[in-house]
Structures are given as C-alpha cells and as structure tokens.
Design a protein around this motif. Sequence first.
Motif, PDB file in Angstrom:
ATOM      1  N   ASP A 465       0.846  -1.189   0.000  1.00  0.00           N
ATOM      2  CA  ASP A 465       0.000   0.000   0.000  1.00  0.00           C
ATOM      3  C   ASP A 465       0.888   1.247   0.000  1.00  0.00           C
ATOM      4  N   VAL A 466       0.242   2.401  -0.109  1.00  0.00           N
ATOM      5  CA  VAL A 466       0.984   3.647  -0.302  1.00  0.00           C
ATOM      6  C   VAL A 466       1.983   3.886   0.821  1.00  0.00           C
ATOM      7  N   LYS A 467       1.536   3.679   2.040  1.00  0.00           N
ATOM      8  CA  LYS A 467       2.396   3.991   3.173  1.00  0.00           C
ATOM      9  C   LYS A 467       3.621   3.088   3.216  1.00  0.00           C
ATOM     10  N   ALA A 468       3.371   1.812   3.021  1.00  0.00           N
ATOM     11  CA  ALA A 468       4.483   0.875   3.060  1.00  0.00           C
ATOM     12  C   ALA A 468       5.434   1.148   1.897  1.00  0.00           C
ATOM     13  N   THR A 469       4.874   1.508   0.742  1.00  0.00           N
ATOM     14  CA  THR A 469       5.695   1.820  -0.420  1.00  0.00           C
ATOM     15  C   THR A 469       6.642   2.973  -0.106  1.00  0.00           C
ATOM     16  N   VAL A 470       6.093   4.029   0.437  1.00  0.00           N
ATOM     17  CA  VAL A 470       6.921   5.184   0.775  1.00  0.00           C
ATOM     18  C   VAL A 470       7.981   4.788   1.788  1.00  0.00           C
ATOM     19  N   ALA A 471       7.574   3.987   2.785  1.00  0.00           N
ATOM     20  CA  ALA A 471       8.521   3.597   3.831  1.00  0.00           C
ATOM     21  C   ALA A 471       9.687   2.821   3.242  1.00  0.00           C
ATOM     22  N   VAL A 472       9.369   1.818   2.425  1.00  0.00           N
ATOM     23  CA  VAL A 472      10.432   0.961   1.886  1.00  0.00           C
ATOM     24  C   VAL A 472      11.332   1.762   0.943  1.00  0.00           C
ATOM     25  N   ARG A 473      10.723   2.587   0.082  1.00  0.00           N
ATOM     26  CA  ARG A 473      11.540   3.366  -0.847  1.00  0.00           C
ATOM     27  C   ARG A 473      12.459   4.325  -0.106  1.00  0.00           C
ATOM     28  N   SER A 474      11.925   4.986   0.910  1.00  0.00           N
ATOM     29  CA  SER A 474      12.763   5.969   1.587  1.00  0.00           C
ATOM     30  C   SER A 474      13.892   5.280   2.348  1.00  0.00           C
ATOM     31  N   ARG A 475      13.647   4.058   2.844  1.00  0.00           N
ATOM     32  CA  ARG A 475      14.727   3.340   3.530  1.00  0.00           C
ATOM     33  C   ARG A 475      15.849   3.005   2.554  1.00  0.00           C
ATOM     34  N   ILE A 476      15.442   2.552   1.378  1.00  0.00           N
ATOM     35  CA  ILE A 476      16.457   2.180   0.394  1.00  0.00           C
ATOM     36  C   ILE A 476      17.257   3.417  -0.011  1.00  0.00           C
ATOM     37  N   ALA A 477      16.539   4.522  -0.261  1.00  0.00           N
ATOM     38  CA  ALA A 477      17.224   5.747  -0.655  1.00  0.00           C
ATOM     39  C   ALA A 477      18.162   6.194   0.451  1.00  0.00           C
ATOM     40  N   ALA A 478      17.680   6.153   1.694  1.00  0.00           N
ATOM     41  CA  ALA A 478      18.502   6.616   2.812  1.00  0.00           C
ATOM     42  C   ALA A 478      19.749   5.759   2.957  1.00  0.00           C
ATOM     43  N   LEU A 479      19.568   4.461   2.737  1.00  0.00           N
ATOM     44  CA  LEU A 479      20.707   3.555   2.877  1.00  0.00           C
ATOM     45  C   LEU A 479      21.820   3.924   1.894  1.00  0.00           C
ATOM     46  N   ALA A 480      21.416   4.220   0.657  1.00  0.00           N
ATOM     47  CA  ALA A 480      22.411   4.491  -0.377  1.00  0.00           C
ATOM     48  C   ALA A 480      23.012   5.884  -0.235  1.00  0.00           C
ATOM     49  N   ARG A 481      22.249   6.815   0.350  1.00  0.00           N
ATOM     50  CA  ARG A 481      22.716   8.205   0.352  1.00  0.00           C
ATOM     51  C   ARG A 481      23.519   8.548   1.592  1.00  0.00           C
ATOM     52  N   HIS A 482      23.313   7.817   2.663  1.00  0.00           N
ATOM     53  CA  HIS A 482      23.893   8.251   3.927  1.00  0.00           C
ATOM     54  C   HIS A 482      24.823   7.193   4.479  1.00  0.00           C
ATOM     55  N   GLY A 483      25.465   7.525   5.542  1.00  0.00           N
ATOM     56  CA  GLY A 483      26.350   6.581   6.189  1.00  0.00           C
ATOM     57  C   GLY A 483      27.760   6.671   5.625  1.00  0.00           C
ATOM     58  N   ASP A 484      28.692   6.096   6.358  1.00  0.00           N
ATOM     59  CA  ASP A 484      30.094   6.182   5.959  1.00  0.00           C
ATOM     60  C   ASP A 484      30.398   5.244   4.806  1.00  0.00           C
ATOM     61  N   HIS A 485      29.817   4.071   4.858  1.00  0.00           N
ATOM     62  CA  HIS A 485      30.078   3.098   3.801  1.00  0.00           C
ATOM     63  C   HIS A 485      28.775   2.670   3.152  1.00  0.00           C
ATOM     64  N   PRO A 486      28.170   3.568   2.417  1.00  0.00           N
ATOM     65  CA  PRO A 486      26.910   3.167   1.795  1.00  0.00           C
ATOM     66  C   PRO A 486      27.177   2.090   0.750  1.00  0.00           C
ATOM     67  N   PRO A 487      26.251   1.161   0.588  1.00  0.00           N
ATOM     68  CA  PRO A 487      26.437   0.131  -0.434  1.00  0.00           C
ATOM     69  C   PRO A 487      26.084   0.690  -1.803  1.00  0.00           C
ATOM     70  N   GLY A 488      26.463  -0.044  -2.824  1.00  0.00           N
ATOM     71  CA  GLY A 488      25.890   0.208  -4.136  1.00  0.00           C
ATOM     72  C   GLY A 488      24.556  -0.516  -4.187  1.00  0.00           C
ATOM     73  N   VAL A 489      23.568   0.095  -4.825  1.00  0.00           N
ATOM     74  CA  VAL A 489      22.239  -0.522  -4.859  1.00  0.00           C
ATOM     75  C   VAL A 489      21.843  -0.796  -6.306  1.00  0.00           C
ATOM     76  N   VAL A 490      21.398  -1.994  -6.567  1.00  0.00           N
ATOM     77  CA  VAL A 490      20.794  -2.296  -7.869  1.00  0.00           C
ATOM     78  C   VAL A 490      19.306  -2.457  -7.628  1.00  0.00           C
ATOM     79  N   LEU A 491      18.536  -1.544  -8.204  1.00  0.00           N
ATOM     80  CA  LEU A 491      17.085  -1.567  -8.014  1.00  0.00           C
ATOM     81  C   LEU A 491      16.448  -2.127  -9.281  1.00  0.00           C
ATOM     82  N   ILE A 492      15.864  -3.319  -9.158  1.00  0.00           N
ATOM     83  CA  ILE A 492      15.233  -3.947 -10.315  1.00  0.00           C
ATOM     84  C   ILE A 492      13.734  -3.788 -10.142  1.00  0.00           C
ATOM     85  N   SER A 493      13.080  -3.156 -11.096  1.00  0.00           N
ATOM     86  CA  SER A 493      11.659  -2.911 -10.899  1.00  0.00           C
ATOM     87  C   SER A 493      10.965  -2.707 -12.234  1.00  0.00           C
ATOM     88  N   ALA A 494       9.706  -3.093 -12.278  1.00  0.00           N
ATOM     89  CA  ALA A 494       8.897  -2.806 -13.460  1.00  0.00           C
ATOM     90  C   ALA A 494       8.120  -1.515 -13.246  1.00  0.00           C
TER      91      ALA A 494
END
Lengths: 571, 353
Positions: A465-494
Amino acid sequence: MSTRNGPCERRGGSESSGLAARLRDVTKRFGPVTALEGVSFDLVPGEIHGLLGENGAGKTTLARVLGGLLTPDEGRVEIGGCEVALRSARDARALGVAMVHQHFSLVPRFSGLENIALFNGGAWTKRGMAAPGYRERVEARARELKLEVELDLPVEGLGVGARQRIEILKALMSETSVLLLDEPTAVLAPREVDGLFAVLKEVARAGTGIVLVAHKLDEVLAAADRVTVLRRGGWVLTREAASVSAGELAEAMVGGAVGGHLARGAAGGQRPTVDRGRTAMDERRAATPAADQLVGTADPAPVASLRGVTTIRDGEPALRHVNAAVKRGEILGIAGVDGNGQRELARVLARIRTPDEGDATLPAEVGWIPQDRAEEGLVNGFTISENVAFALHGKDSCRKGPWLDWAGIEETAAELVREMDVRATSSTATAANLSGGNQQKVVTGREFLRSADLLVAESPTRGLDVKATVAVRSRIAALARHGDHPPGVVLISADLDEILELSDRIAVMVRGRLIPVPRDAHNPRDIGELMLGARVRPDENADGHAGETRNTVRGPEGSTPGARSAGGGPP
Amino acid sequence: MSTTTLRTRPPLTPALTAATALLATLAVAAALLALGGYSPGDAFAALFRGAFGSWDRFVSFTLVRATPLLLTGLAVAFAFRARVWNIGAEGQLHAGALAGVAVAVALPGTPGLILIPATLLAAAAAGALWASVPAAMKTGMGVGEVITTLLMNFVALFMAQFLVQGPLRESRGVFNQTDEIPAAAHLPDLIPGTRLHLGFLIGVLIAVALWLYLTRTPGGFRLRAVGASPRAAEVSGRFRAKPVVWLAFLTSGAIAGLAGGVQIAGITHRMYENLSPGWGYTAIAVALLARLNPLALVVTAIVFGALSAGGGAMQRDAGVPEVWVRGIEALVILAVLTVDRSWQALADRGSRG
C-alpha cells in the motif's frame, strides 16, 4: 446453471447491445487489495481485443470475471446483451464463453481427441473413450478453423504450440461467442506466436469475440483490432489498434500519472529522506557526467561489476552479454517488463547463480530483497527473529562458541521491528501472520543488517500500500545516500515511478540484454518504449520523438544498435 | 511496541494437540472394543497395568520397548525436519543390527570398553551407508526418497534373511540366527535388577543433542530452514540444499542403524530373521505424535512402548487380542493428522474473524 436463462430471457432482445460481452463498472477485491476498480469493457463479435497491462494491472482478473471464475464485488457482467450472474466456469461455458488458461488443462497421457472428448460432455463414453463419430466432428471443426492438430498421440509428447492448438480446439468445439486467452504467447516461441495469431484471426472471422491478455506490446499490436490498457486495477484507455502508437500504449501502461498521484498522496511530510537523497543525487549527477554513457564503466572501483555475463536457462540464453557496474552510494535502476532476465540477473548478483560466460566481480556478501517475499524472502512458519537470523547466523557477533546467540538475535530483531515500524499482530508473530507490507519491511530491514557492499532490491514495493511503499523506498534511498560506507544498490523494478524516483542511473532489461538509458531519456515514455521492446534509437530518444508508429515496433529477434553497444559483447 | 521475545512460540499447542489426539484415540478405541464385544474398561485397565502396573513393568517392559522406538523415531524426526522423507528406518535398523553383530562376533576377547563402542559405531555406520543410497539417488538424480527408502527396507530384510541362513548362521547350525555376541559386547544395565540397558540412556542423550542442534546451532537453523522452505532457504539464507539433505540422510540412517545395534547389544544378543516387529514404521507415528520435536519424542516413544508392553497383558487379562494394539497405534496417526488439521482450520477461522 439456474443463472443462465432467468435474467437473459426476461431482458431478451429488448436491450440487445450487439456486443459479445460487456463489463460495466466492475470492481473486484481480494482482501485489502483491489484488483479491479470500476472497470468497463466491451467485446464486439468478431474482434480480437488486446488487453494490455503490467503484472498486477488486473488483466487476468478481468478475464477471469468474464470467464465465470471470479464473481465481481460490484458492477455488472453481460454476455450476448443480457446481464448474467456467472457462478462458475460451467455457467460461462453454457453461455458460450470459453477460456484458454496460461497453464493448460490437458490430461498428459490422453491423446488430443480424448482430451477434447473428455471436456465436451456427451462425447466421452462410459467405457472411457471418445464416442463413435466424434472424431469426424472434431476433424471437421479443425478444418473450419484451419487448425492443425494432432489427435492421436498422447499430448504429453507434443510441443507447447501443438498442445495449445488442442486446447483452443477443445474450447471451440461447442458454440463459442467469447474466447478468452490468458497470456497465450508466454509459452510460445516467436514462430509459434505467428501461427497462433493466424488461428485467432480465423476464429474471429467466424464471429467469435476474442480477448487476448498479454503484456507484450508488439504482439498485441500485431494481432489485435482494438486494445484496452489497464493499470493498477483501473481502466486507462481503449483504442483502435491501427490508430494508437507504441509510445502511447507504453506510456499508458507504465506512465507517471497514477504513480505521481501515489507519491503525492503519501507526501505529507513522509518523504524528507527521499528528498534529501534527491539533492545528493543531483550533486553526484553533476559530478559524474560520464556515467551516463554506458552502464557503469565510469567508476574506476565499483563494488560490483559484470562483464559479458551470459547465462543459459532451459537451453535459452536468459542473460545476454550483460555489462554493468555499480559503485558505493549509487542506485542503478534496472527497468523492465517481468520475465526479461531480471530474476536471473538478481541471482547472479546475489551469488547463487554463476554466469555461464563472462565475469562477475561481486562482494563476498550481498543484500538481496527478492521479488517473491512470501515464498523466497521469508520462511512463513518461522518467527520474525528466525527470519531475521538469515542475515545474522553467519556472523561471529551472533554466536557464542558453537551456539547461536538467540538472545542477541532477538534483540536485533526487536530493534528492527521498531526501526522499520513493523506492525506485528503479536510479539511471537510468525512471518505468515504479517501483512505484505510488514513482511517486506522485515525482509528489507534484514537485508540491511547484512551490511553488505551491494544491495539488490527486486520489485521492493510491488503489492504494497501507499504507506508501506513510501517507507520501503525511503529506507532504500537513505541507505544508499547516507552513512560512511553506503552500499551500491541495484534496483530492479517494473515500476517506472520507482525507478525514476530513486535511481542515479537507469538501464532497461529487454530479452536478457541490458540497455543503458541516456540521461535525457529519463522519462516514462522513452523508458517505457524500451521496456516494451519498441525499437528506439538513442539519438531519436534525445530528440524526443521516438517510436511514434507501429513501424518502430521491434521484431522478435531484433536488437537496437544501442543495445549492442551497451551489451558490449559480440552479437 | 514494548520489549518482546519474538522467537518463543505458544508452547502448549503441540502438547495439547498430542494429548487431544491420544484422548480421541482412546475414545475411538473404546467404542470399537465395545462394538467387538469387549469391555473397554477392562481392556484399558489391563493395558495400563501391563505398562505401568509396577516399577518392573514400567522399566523392564515399557522403557525397554520404548528404546528402539525412541531411536528410530529420532531418526525419522530428524530427517523429516529437513524435508527428507526417510521411510527407511526399518531397513537402516536391520543393516545396523547386522553390522553390529558381525563386528562383535568377529572380535572375541576384546574388552567391553572397546567392543561396545565398536559394535555401536559399526551399526551406526551401516545405517548411514544404507541411507546413502537413496541420498545419492535424490541429490544426484532427483529420485524421490519415499520410494527408494521404502524399497531399501525390503532389500535389507532379505539381506538379513540371507545372511542368517548362510554366511552368518550360528555355528551350531540349528536355527536361522547368528552366534551370540561375546558377553563383553552386551550393554550394561542402566538400573540394576531390571532389563533396562544403556541403550535407553543413549536414546535420551541423542534426543537432547538433536534438540540442541536444531534449536541452538547455525547448522540446525540451516536444516530447519531448508526443511521449512527450500526456496526461501536458498534465497534468504543463501543455503545450498544438497549438503543439508546429505546430512539429514546420513544422520537419520546412523541413528536408525544405532537402534539396530542397541537392540542386539542390549536385548537379543544375536541377529535373527524378523528382528524388528516394524519399529522403523511405528517410528513414523512416534515422530509425528511428537510433532518432530526430539524432546517430546522421548515421551511419545514411552507412550508407544507402553502400548506395546501393555498389549500382552491386555490379551492375557482381558482377553483382547494383541493385534488391537496395532490398531490403536494406527488410530494415533489418524488422530494426530485429524486433530492437527482441525486445529489449523479453527485457528484460520479465528484469525480471519
């Protein structure tokens, strides 16, 4: 079958619409999920009506409502101009509606004739064989429809195309006004697809209305008279196939309107993380213009790279000379219609599949949010802690000597539950008791716990649902953008909105090839066309007038020059 | 959300289902006995006296008969936890018994401290070897283990017949049985003055070890994950199923083989045709009733040991033929499955509101 005559006879010809079938404002829900919302649909006798949409758009649900397999929650179903209440496939069959399913329903040991007889009541004798004389009727019908069928060999020994023809003949043996085909081309080789379409045109010529469910744009345009597009359970458009361009359909299928609405609807202060990410991303964009040119060759030290990776699955190449690289703090978005090799790509990246050709340089541990969270991301009978332990059981910090430190794991899991805002029905909840959104939060949080240098996220918000979608997307974005050793992210999506919202760079996966998308083509329409296999030249893309007519639709084995240069390998 | 213990499951449910299943079994059995013209009260009383009537009845009969059921039950449960459907405990037990006897007979004059471990290890190794054939067929060629393990039982049975009639036949040449194993190979009594031997303790220790392995170690976690969902185990855990399947087969076979070794070293002291009255099959019921939990299995094995010990008394004192006991055993399986499903259906209905 009491439903058949009552309403039909009363209404009789008085309201005859001349339509083979019609849906009016049909809504169908499955629990919290709305699969169809207020959809109307007409089927004219003798037409082939293509039903297009992404996975989950509602096209199969619509076909099943027409076929009597599902009862709509709201709205009306009309067959032959009369409102009906279909309670089963048998009801629909009695009204002349036949359905050919994606997975065939043939008895493997029986011959084609026996299968056809078995299905058509009265033709199957008590002694367990086709009635005398039935064979001649079947043969005559096959000649009428110009269907080449093998009637005498056990169907288990026949090819998929041959079995499908038997399935179609089986459906058409009795009077049929509506023929529903659910993704009939999914199982066929390109050559067989042409044969199928020739048959369908013959069937339509005899007056049967045909609904052709598909998600491949070029195929539908090749066969259909009219096209209807569904998206996220809603009706988007219905047009004459001859008057609609591939680009328009692509945009209708994956376009931004609904997604934009989704993101806006959830905005209310929930997206600061994502917005901050945007800013950081834009800065990075300015800094690394070269990254646009090819999928991931710009960075000298990527955390993961694939070079000329090819894999073979069931004798067919699933990945073809895929080149890709991703570096720290970067999100590489890979768009594509399901089934173009994304699953295989994720498996290669997650190190559970070794390439048959080419090199994959990958970190020792990879975080992976798999597409099928219910079956692959979680063990349903395990508790949240046990499911979280998948990411922890190998780490020294979660062991005491030979033992697993369950107390520590439970603490970590409880923390994850708090941080990801997982709503568990009880503290001892097993994964099966969680809603889809909460399951996905558990999987996402768990894969973050691996602290891997690479995170692969496969359709991370599908069905949420909308809320969960926003939550999951923002977590992924935050993970890649912040922190000392952010991972590389491959986002596969239709989901193009997701790709466009999160990705620094974008590539499209088509038929096992990875095609880079130039920065100036980062819009739903251009990417959508690439996803759907329309022929788009990068230079046309840049000028913004690509793929306007059906002529630009790519042939089954064609590939663009762009694809080759991106694929990098020999053709 | 307050502090939570997330892993603990409602502990009573499995025990409750098992108890409900046993009660249901007794009720149905009582009805059937009454229909057959027997007095259910007398029959159950005799059965109970035979199993628990005295300290000696309990220790020398119930616990002694529970021992092979405990070991084969553990073998079955461990394999089932990994989704390896080993129906071959019976054959693995025979293979173990044969190997144990062969080793013990071949080493006369060896002190017990060496001979007993040698006998039991040989039995376990033979059981594992017997299980390795279906394991190789499953992992190598994808052949379903239900059929292969079952068929291997018959091979083991006929092999045992052949060996006790020929190569391993006793030197007297009177009966179709092997020579008696040296006294040094006999398992010591666990409780002096009773027939209960070390084998029961071995079974309990293995039960505890398996329980610790499954619930507390990374390897046990991997095995449970593969057993619960091979796909999720591969994707979420990055576990490969094959090593887990091998481990389950070999461990299961070894424990079932050990059951054979324990039986010949503890009770029969020789091998003969039809050593087992079908322990390897009853073990499936024992394991299912315990919901595949090794600790609970100690209890369910004793329940089945009691049925077996009480059966004779029931025949003698209440005139109810002993075969009724086999019927009751079968009813237990049906009851477990029925109660399990109805419980789930009830729970589902409840949660859907």
